[in-house]
Design an enzyme around this catalytic site. Sequence first.
Site, PDB file in Angstrom:
ATOM      1  N   ARG A 267      40.188  -0.834-123.823  1.00  0.00           N
ATOM      2  CA  ARG A 267      38.647  -0.696-124.516  1.00  0.00           C
ATOM      3  C   ARG A 267      38.849  -2.747-124.769  1.00  0.00           C
ATOM      4  O   ARG A 267      39.989  -2.511-126.158  1.00  0.00           O
ATOM      5  CB  ARG A 267      37.897  -0.159-125.326  1.00  0.00           C
ATOM      6  CG  ARG A 267      36.692  -0.794-125.672  1.00  0.00           C
ATOM      7  CD  ARG A 267      35.318   0.354-126.472  1.00  0.00           C
ATOM      8  NE  ARG A 267      35.034   1.340-125.471  1.00  0.00           N
ATOM      9  CZ  ARG A 267      36.519   2.581-126.383  1.00  0.00           C
ATOM     10  NH1 ARG A 267      36.343   2.016-127.606  1.00  0.00           N
ATOM     11  NH2 ARG A 267      36.654   3.392-125.320  1.00  0.00           N
TER      12      ARG A 267
ATOM     13  N   LYS B 249      -2.542 -34.220-108.506  1.00  0.00           N
ATOM     14  CA  LYS B 249      -1.413 -33.582-108.563  1.00  0.00           C
ATOM     15  C   LYS B 249      -1.524 -31.944-108.146  1.00  0.00           C
ATOM     16  O   LYS B 249      -2.247 -31.510-108.451  1.00  0.00           O
ATOM     17  CB  LYS B 249      -0.608 -33.651-109.890  1.00  0.00           C
ATOM     18  CG  LYS B 249       0.305 -34.941-110.340  1.00  0.00           C
ATOM     19  CD  LYS B 249       0.476 -34.917-111.298  1.00  0.00           C
ATOM     20  CE  LYS B 249       1.969 -34.922-110.917  1.00  0.00           C
ATOM     21  NZ  LYS B 249       3.268 -34.389-111.807  1.00  0.00           N
TER      22      LYS B 249
ATOM     23  N   ASN C 240       1.390 -29.085-108.653  1.00  0.00           N
ATOM     24  CA  ASN C 240       2.738 -29.261-108.961  1.00  0.00           C
ATOM     25  C   ASN C 240       2.802 -27.778-108.717  1.00  0.00           C
ATOM     26  O   ASN C 240       2.164 -26.305-108.848  1.00  0.00           O
ATOM     27  CB  ASN C 240       2.561 -28.981-110.607  1.00  0.00           C
ATOM     28  CG  ASN C 240       2.418 -30.604-110.989  1.00  0.00           C
ATOM     29  OD1 ASN C 240       3.211 -31.455-110.739  1.00  0.00           O
ATOM     30  ND2 ASN C 240       1.756 -30.673-112.784  1.00  0.00           N
TER      31      ASN C 240
ATOM     32  N   SER D  54      -4.006 -30.630-112.870  1.00  0.00           N
ATOM     33  CA  SER D  54      -3.302 -32.236-113.697  1.00  0.00           C
ATOM     34  C   SER D  54      -5.127 -32.767-114.227  1.00  0.00           C
ATOM     35  O   SER D  54      -5.853 -33.500-112.661  1.00  0.00           O
ATOM     36  CB  SER D  54      -2.700 -33.477-114.124  1.00  0.00           C
ATOM     37  OG  SER D  54      -2.596 -34.399-114.443  1.00  0.00           O
TER      38      SER D  54
END
Lengths: 397, 397, 397, 397
Positions: free
Chosen positions: D273, D240, D242, D234
């Site tokens: 069926r 960060k 992630n 980021s």
Amino acid sequence: MLRFEGALALAQAASGIIPQESAKIINDYCNIDLINIEQVKKDIKLGGNTAIPLVKQLTQIVKKQDEEAAKYVHFGATSQDVVDTGIALQIQKYMVWLNEKLHELQQILITLTQKHRQTLMIGRTLLQQARPITFGLKTAKWLTPINQIQFPVPYLTLGGAVGAGNEFINRNVQLELGSTLALNSPSGGQDVLFCCQLGILSGHLGKIAKDISLLMQTEVCEVFEGAVDGKGGSSTMPHKRNPVTCTAILANAIRTPHLVATMLSTMPQEHERSAGLWHAEWETMTELAGLTAGSLEKTIELLSGLEVDKNRMLQNLEITKGLIYAENVSLALAQKIGKTDAHHIIEKACKTAIFEQKHLKTVLQEMKIDLENLDELFKPENSIGNSLEIIDEILNH
Amino acid sequence: MLRFEGALALAQAASGIIPQESAKIINDYCNIDLINIEQVKKDIKLGGNTAIPLVKQLTQIVKKQDEEAAKYVHFGATSQDVVDTGIALQIQKYMVWLNEKLHELQQILITLTQKHRQTLMIGRTLLQQARPITFGLKTAKWLTPINQIQFPVPYLTLGGAVGAGNEFINRNVQLELGSTLALNSPSGGQDVLFCCQLGILSGHLGKIAKDISLLMQTEVCEVFEGAVDGKGGSSTMPHKRNPVTCTAILANAIRTPHLVATMLSTMPQEHERSAGLWHAEWETMTELAGLTAGSLEKTIELLSGLEVDKNRMLQNLEITKGLIYAENVSLALAQKIGKTDAHHIIEKACKTAIFEQKHLKTVLQEMKIDLENLDELFKPENSIGNSLEIIDEILNH
Amino acid sequence: MLRFEGALALAQAASGIIPQESAKIINDYCNIDLINIEQVKKDIKLGGNTAIPLVKQLTQIVKKQDEEAAKYVHFGATSQDVVDTGIALQIQKYMVWLNEKLHELQQILITLTQKHRQTLMIGRTLLQQARPITFGLKTAKWLTPINQIQFPVPYLTLGGAVGAGNEFINRNVQLELGSTLALNSPSGGQDVLFCCQLGILSGHLGKIAKDISLLMQTEVCEVFEGAVDGKGGSSTMPHKRNPVTCTAILANAIRTPHLVATMLSTMPQEHERSAGLWHAEWETMTELAGLTAGSLEKTIELLSGLEVDKNRMLQNLEITKGLIYAENVSLALAQKIGKTDAHHIIEKACKTAIFEQKHLKTVLQEMKIDLENLDELFKPENSIGNSLEIIDEILNH
Amino acid sequence: MLRFEGALALAQAASGIIPQESAKIINDYCNIDLINIEQVKKDIKLGGNTAIPLVKQLTQIVKKQDEEAAKYVHFGATSQDVVDTGIALQIQKYMVWLNEKLHELQQILITLTQKHRQTLMIGRTLLQQARPITFGLKTAKWLTPINQIQFPVPYLTLGGAVGAGNEFINRNVQLELGSTLALNSPSGGQDVLFCCQLGILSGHLGKIAKDISLLMQTEVCEVFEGAVDGKGGSSTMPHKRNPVTCTAILANAIRTPHLVATMLSTMPQEHERSAGLWHAEWETMTELAGLTAGSLEKTIELLSGLEVDKNRMLQNLEITKGLIYAENVSLALAQKIGKTDAHHIIEKACKTAIFEQKHLKTVLQEMKIDLENLDELFKPENSIGNSLEIIDEILNH
């Protein structure tokens, strides 16, 4: 998503947070034709959502026009803001369509109910013939839950990095943007409630399809999907009239409960944004909305062309040779000789009827049961309880 | 179910359908102490539901008192009427409890939010530290969906054999009985909507437990379940403080989505009463209601005794050595030297801070970045966006 | 769980880890009659599982006899060891029962198949009559998946605090204990596979119940649940023969898929033991095992007493007035005049038959179609394809 | 599906049912490039499945070449034969890929386990630090269920209109076709078992992703997804990292249990069926296979680039200031002064350590506890139980 980015810039300009001119440029270039979708798809992998590559492209596009404006693209916002509001705007559009179609379905059901208010047929419980109703009662009961469905207004997501807002994403911007996009204030869990309601709708439509598919059985043949050339037929089995449209609605109704459950499973999200649970919502909602819309379209098609065989319904009322009227006779006889004696006599008569494969009325006549209005007791129209009152009440609701 | 049978007789007497005296006797003997429950359980197998053996016993009990009255037990009603209305009456009682407990939970959350309106902590997204918030913002967001939950009023089921009513079960009787039992008019699918809302509630409570269990991690240690002697501890691992209460709530939140899905799966019921789908509802609803009630009680217990370590929250805000404030500095610097240059400088400073394991503020000071208010930019209380406004809005709602 | 604790002590003594005498005492007092179950239930809340209060009581009981032995109760083990192995021992016992009952079901299905190898009936697809089969083909196909089910051997859980073992819980102890309890080596996810197989079994049994409930419809009446006095009947609707046993099996089959999904949802467990996901397994497995066992018992009951109406099956083969044989005629005619011409002629004949409500054979005779073996073409026994070969192959498998 | 049609014609020719030449022509024209896919999509609506419009087009294509051959297209087969066998052939191909990738994953996990056999870290239960393990033990336990997964061979569906076969679809044709396509004999429910196993695999991969996402937390920082430029980062929050890849795997693991449940929900199919349940299988299987494949690819990517911070793992072992070793000291002391006294002393020491925020070892030293090997008792490598033996056993398996 581009609509969000454009409207966000304008809302921020209206609050004096970013220059009016920049906002105008951003909004002008929020144009899907300028976006390289394939590149977005390719880049999703890196950031894990659509927002990051889209905002990147948009920023570059704006930058080519105006360096200053580029600084204010997606200003203060986070990926979840644009992804979730993008979904909310799609739901908004979807709900206009949904409400239109629901209205159409209501009209069709009202018309069917009015037309078949007095169309006599057998009511069935646990797959067994029980007592007479009218076909209009059945369609009125299909209508009731459709009348009751209410969807929540989708809401705006705008909270920045951790949902706390920031100087560029304040209350004014939220109100302005919510107003522009006609979305509710930020809220919690309403998307799951919306999904639950789609699941409930899909379930109701499944109930309609289930009933019709059973009524189309070769041994029942009371109603049919409208005939379209080449539809549901078989060249080698000319007697078949497959419930093709019902089949699609029923297939959806098997799948939608699990999609609702998926949405519910995503709820215990970690902290201010989840790693995985949020991401599981996207395709699930799309699929659920698509399947429910498909079921709604198919149900409208199914009911618009529905063929009702009133004669067959009357014939099927005779399959039990009068046994469905046993209670009528028992109650009438009870007036004369008391409930207990009446019950014993009729029970015996029923056993005789079943054993000798005779009509119950014949047996009773042979037993010389003294009831002057015997014929009336064996008429379905005298055995439909309050069907007509219930229908009228639903129609007048 | 006995309450239904008693009230039905009285309602039918009020409409002149059965004798007042018979109704009074029936109602008087609708007493659970007179019923042989073990016999009911044993006999369920034959009829496939609880109504049949219960009504049989009740009829025998009444018959011993008054032969005439016995004729009017369960008069004109069907098994589904008494089973589903019995469930509705349980839901009614459950909802009184539920609303009380929800109110209690709201009060606890309001108090927590007021107390921690300004308690600084890190906000986390995708399990990563992101930007500061206050703990009050977190609790306020836990509160929002609780404020929004609304449950539908449970409804009366009364339709006789095929839901069409009959001469003993007419509109008057329905209205009278609905009024006596305080239940809504017959309707469709509201029980599924109720179940969906329980599922949503359980999901929200799961989110609270998820957050707390993560905040209790040995490496985080920001909040704790209240200490009770012998609870959550381990004699051989004295440092452990297991999130025992969270665990129960989380276990429920894993199970409830599937129970809601079960209810949705029961919707496409055949004809006027299903063979199997109706029967699948009973235990599912009971279990869903029980698990959700359990989660609610546990959440109240969890939040009542919640211990918050404000100091640890402040310490954890320092884990990234100032990197969570990088954007603050970048924006402040941009005012002076433009956004692009500011961005480059700060990006470089962050890399240095990470590489040299220094505090970002120290790096910036060493780089002689000219910002007079540098200390202010690194204070969490200046980085919580609109947390306080959002909290106040939720509290004032 | 007590069996685990006793056997663990003996295994540890066998490996020289604890004194033989202590082990013997522990094992002797691992007796459910000595445990205060209500106290266990009350104390579960504190530790969040059954193991903690049970081990506490057991230790106190042993301590009263021998202080030294009390030191070695649950020695080196953790809650999950005793809870999960306790479940494994219950599954072990359950599987003995399950395999016996499955064998019983297989025998019943083999007998039914042999008896109805040539019992002619219509085959139905999409709820429409299609082409003839035999009832034995249907039951043989019910048998196939029952023949294929295989359950994994349940496994021992024994890993101590973090699953790494310790000096008291080593490989020797594991092998000894596994051997004593007849459990497999520790493993992963086998319990979920076991649950999947229960779900599959419940689904197969649901298919049998679905077919029978449809064949019991008042309009079809080809097979019936065995009559038991007071079962499935209705005093006011004497013609009803409710599929009560099918209903129970179908209700279970609606619920079990969601219980399997719950087990699958518990898989992404955190680290060495989960907070919540593990706990969600317990009641879910119990419920799934109970519902599947119930369905199995009910299916045995259902098929043991099954009544088959061969005459009605033959009558129902005539409902389409010969149209189910159209393909036969078309193919026979093709031999003479080519496929295309044959197809056109028969298509026309079918339309006439439907329009004039005549039997197809009559129409063909009126059309003077030149086919000497016309009667043979309209016999169901000539239209069952390889039904008998398929049956024999399944029976000989 | 075209491969099925071509191979069917050849198998029928090999059994002398249709002319060799016709079969050859049919097989030659079973070419996807000749099919108008858009037309197929459009026409699906009429028949309710893909087979009908595809066979129609194929017949027309063949007819243009040879009128005679056109008669033998899809000869004696039904829609389900070609749809389900088409799916089986896709699964066959998918499973080759799956097994390759699983092998690749196994190799990666083996390498990781070998490399980190002795990499010390804390084991965690209920999200709390418990006792030391090695990272290799964790990866070995990730490996175990991967080693155990076994998929069933997909099977041929070939039964004609009602699954009974016919003169063109006999046992020889089945065997020949099964052999050509390398598919098992017709069977029941194996597709659901296959789906269950995909669900189990997805759950296991979810467990790996769950652990890694938790270990990547800012407060834990022990392992990381491999860094790729622009991935998971980021610009405004430089700290960060992630867990982007984990997120995708976790999102899939939330969804797959519900898709498995959908498949289980389709099992109670009506008669020969189903109308709807069969149709619900198609997209569900595709989606489940796609999500599981995605998770598998992502897990390979995740583990290939995994970064392990051994130093941080060692640091985190010190977070509790020695409390994780309390049991070690207690057991050592017990050798000298008896278990009860030892327990009391250590309990007191732990309380002091917590209250005074001192290291347990320091407290013990201050308390002058007489244990010569105190340092050894506080070393993680002496507290990993049988981790290395368990690892070796899994690797040698």
